[in-house]
Design an enzyme around this catalytic site. Structure first.
Site, PDB file in Angstrom:
ATOM      1  N   GLY A  50      45.100  25.600 120.254  1.00 10.67           N
ATOM      2  CA  GLY A  50      46.479  25.931 120.589  1.00 10.67           C
ATOM      3  C   GLY A  50      46.910  25.388 121.942  1.00 10.67           C
ATOM      4  O   GLY A  50      48.017  25.646 122.381  1.00 10.67           O
ATOM      5  N   CYS A  51      46.022  24.652 122.595  1.00 14.84           N
ATOM      6  CA  CYS A  51      46.385  24.025 123.865  1.00 14.84           C
ATOM      7  C   CYS A  51      46.665  22.555 123.626  1.00 14.84           C
ATOM      8  O   CYS A  51      45.935  21.890 122.901  1.00 14.84           O
ATOM      9  CB  CYS A  51      45.259  24.155 124.880  1.00 14.84           C
ATOM     10  N   GLN A  52      47.698  22.074 124.276  1.00 15.79           N
ATOM     11  CA  GLN A  52      48.069  20.664 124.164  1.00 15.79           C
ATOM     12  C   GLN A  52      46.988  19.790 124.815  1.00 15.79           C
ATOM     13  O   GLN A  52      46.561  18.790 124.260  1.00 15.79           O
ATOM     14  CB  GLN A  52      49.406  20.469 124.875  1.00 15.79           C
TER      15      GLN A  52
END
Length: 140
Positions: A50-52
């Site tokens: 969920g982290c870019q």
């Protein structure tokens, strides 16, 4: 020092800065003091979903307290995870699980992040709490 005390300290530190450019610079500085994850733990299992940008977090239990190490390939993200690790590392899993994260709103972090970074922040908090839950079940 309790989680609440650390959060108060962070709020005080951020309130010293007049604008968000200074706060970003401070976050980048905090990222440089991050307890770095060992290379052997930079694995896909330790990447926060969920982290870019890429963020790796490793947790281990030491004397009943969770110790977190982390790294990121992005300097702002590294600062964000540094703030969270400073807050939650060296704390009991039960305290991490019970802790609120309102201090994030108080320093205005979420509203000054891009939507993808804000989602990443939520994912980081969730992951740290999941580690705490996993270790808490081992302690019981």
């Amino acid at each position: 020092m309790s989680i609440k005390d650390i959060q108060e300290e962070i709020i005080d530190e951020f309130s010293m800065f007049d604008d968000w450019m200074q706060r970003y610079e401070y976050m980048i500085e905090l990222g440089k003091s991050l307890p770095l994850i060992e290379e052997q733990y930079k694995t896909d299992e330790n990447i926060i979903k969920g982290c870019q940008s890429k963020v790796w977090v490793h947790a281990e239990l030491n004397d009943g307290k969770l110790i977190f190490t982390a790294d990121s390939d992005a300097i702002i993200t590294k600062g964000i995870i540094a703030i969270l690790i400073r807050t939650f590392s060296n704390q009991k899993p039960s305290d991490i699980i019970a802790a609120d994260t309102e201090f994030i709103d108080e320093i205005g972090l979420k509203e000054h992040l891009s939507p993808t970074r804000a989602n990443g922040l939520v994912s980081m908090i969730k992951q740290l709490k999941l580690y705490a839950i996993a270790y808490q079940t081992q302690l019981n």
